[in-house]
Design an enzyme around this catalytic site. Sequence first.
Site, PDB file in Angstrom:
ATOM      1  CG  HIS A 125      37.819  38.849  39.965  1.00 30.34           C
ATOM      2  ND1 HIS A 125      37.996  38.147  38.798  1.00 30.34           N
ATOM      3  CD2 HIS A 125      38.948  39.580  40.140  1.00 30.34           C
ATOM      4  CE1 HIS A 125      39.191  38.435  38.300  1.00 30.34           C
ATOM      5  NE2 HIS A 125      39.782  39.302  39.085  1.00 30.34           N
ATOM      6  CD  GLN A 205      42.067  39.363  46.645  1.00 26.97           C
ATOM      7  OE1 GLN A 205      42.915  39.533  47.514  1.00 26.97           O
ATOM      8  NE2 GLN A 205      42.323  39.583  45.371  1.00 26.97           N
ATOM      9  CE  LYS A 228      44.144  36.767  43.343  1.00 27.58           C
ATOM     10  NZ  LYS A 228      44.493  37.934  42.560  1.00 27.58           N
TER      11      LYS A 228
HETATM   12  N1  7TS Z   1      38.381  36.141  42.490  1.00 25.68           N
HETATM   13  C1  7TS Z   1      38.841  37.176  43.208  1.00 25.68           C
HETATM   14  C2  7TS Z   1      38.064  37.665  44.393  1.00 25.68           C
HETATM   15  C3  7TS Z   1      40.053  37.774  42.836  1.00 25.68           C
HETATM   16  O1  7TS Z   1      40.511  38.800  43.549  1.00 25.68           O
HETATM   17  C4  7TS Z   1      40.758  37.285  41.714  1.00 25.68           C
HETATM   18  C5  7TS Z   1      42.009  37.958  41.218  1.00 25.68           C
HETATM   19  C6  7TS Z   1      40.239  36.189  41.035  1.00 25.68           C
HETATM   20  C7  7TS Z   1      39.037  35.653  41.435  1.00 25.68           C
HETATM   21  C8  7TS Z   1      40.967  35.567  39.884  1.00 25.68           C
HETATM   22  O2  7TS Z   1      42.137  34.973  40.351  1.00 25.68           O
HETATM   23  P1  7TS Z   1      43.218  34.384  39.336  1.00 25.68           P
HETATM   24  O3  7TS Z   1      44.354  33.995  40.206  1.00 25.68           O
HETATM   25  O4  7TS Z   1      42.584  33.236  38.641  1.00 25.68           O
HETATM   26  O5  7TS Z   1      43.541  35.504  38.397  1.00 25.68           O
HETATM   27  N2  7TS Z   1      42.096  39.313  41.544  1.00 25.68           N
HETATM   28  C9  7TS Z   1      42.937  40.212  40.999  1.00 25.68           C
HETATM   29  C10 7TS Z   1      42.939  41.556  41.345  1.00 25.68           C
HETATM   30  O6  7TS Z   1      42.212  42.047  42.199  1.00 25.68           O
HETATM   31  N3  7TS Z   1      43.868  42.200  40.614  1.00 25.68           N
HETATM   32  O7  7TS Z   1      44.451  41.315  39.791  1.00 25.68           O
HETATM   33  C11 7TS Z   1      43.881  40.075  40.020  1.00 25.68           C
END
Ligand code: 7TS
Length: 409
Positions: A125, A205, A228
């Site tokens: 990501h 995830q 999540k």
């Molecule tokens: N790493 C992974 C593997 C993720 O799926 C996400 C968010 C993040 C980091 C960042 O997380 P945050 O809570 O700081 O935003 N993934 C997603 C997605 O797949 N669609 O929207 C956010």
Amino acid sequence: MTEATPNPYRSDFPVLSRKVHGDRSLVYLDNAATSQKPARVIDAVSRYYRETNANVHRGMHALAEEATAAYEDARRHLARFLGAPDPAGVIFTRGTTESINLVARAWAEERLSPGDEILISVMEHHSNIVPWQLAARKCGAVLKAIPLTPAGELDLDTLGGLLGERTKLLAITHVSNALGTVNPVSDLVRLAKANGARVLVDGAQSAPHMPVNVSELGCDFFVCSAHKMCGPTGMGALVADPELLERMPPFLGGGEMIDQVSIESSTWADLPYKFEAGTPHIAGAIGWDAALDYLDEIGMETVEALTHEVVSDAVARLSEEPGVTLTAMPAHRGGAVSFWLDDIHPHDVAQLVDQSGVAIRAGHVCCQPLMKHLGHAAINRASYHFYNTPDDTTRLIEALRTTRKIFGY
Ligand code: 7TS
């Protein structure tokens, strides 16, 4: 076609009973972006604001003491949930993104020298790419990436050439948000540590879908997001060995994170407060605590088994569906199933599927290097949680068939 299976948890989530676009009952398949929240999490946040609301760690009155106790209970709970031996090593942040930036700034920028290497992978990501680029630019380190196999797994044959004595950090996702791939992180941690590298595991995830024990994983840093995991947005954590955190400078400066301040200089508070500048997301911690209670009651083994069951059925049926091409076929998969529908643009697919009440995601899903590897600018992604059912997949497939008809297939 799979028979409808009752899911005992679905009714815990108020939003899952709503309708969209008039009379279409909602099918929510965008859990990788954010999960839905059970009523008890919503109630815990609401109860906190109705009955307790006060700032933490500074008040000398009943509400402040209650808020502080609840906030610290959440920290202890998260430590237990993730198998971290010491709550002092649990830093509350705004989420995975902020946690990774904290490590990039307070560890990588401080410790790495020109020519040192940070190893990531092509499936990361953007949150696990960009902070390392920023850090590398400041300290002269070099960013390298593990390539992928056609199945969408890490190409471990390349590790011999990529993981060397210059590698100071491996920063790797536990589960891909785009492909669904579950990476062999325990093995990777062992290999990286044998090479003298530190390891950060992006658990955004994995923590929502499977039992995670950071002590067993053996990583130096583990990061995840509450939203999540059935918890509130704007809340997350960095989990690390307190001894390592002790040796890192603060990430943000301000109230809460200090011991003594003069105009000339300051000293820092003990862990974990050294890394929690300013008023934290108290309601977020309390909501996360309620979400962890909920997940504990169900059991993460059950969460994992239910997700596996519904996702395996989706993969099997989508693979047989005319016009559908899955982006990856990893041997181990988390909650995400991504695909293309003929050569229809993923945005058109998501928009038309939404007209039937089915929420999926389209785009680069914050993984542009992965899109380059796939040779497409975008994908469609259906991402599941334990409260999804095979009926949700049936609705998705019906909506995909309608979309194909509209496009003349
Ligand atoms: N790493 C992974 C593997 C993720 O799926 C996400 C968010 C993040 C980091 C960042 O997380 P945050 O809570 O700081 O935003 N993934 C997603 C997605 O797949 N669609 O929207 C956010």
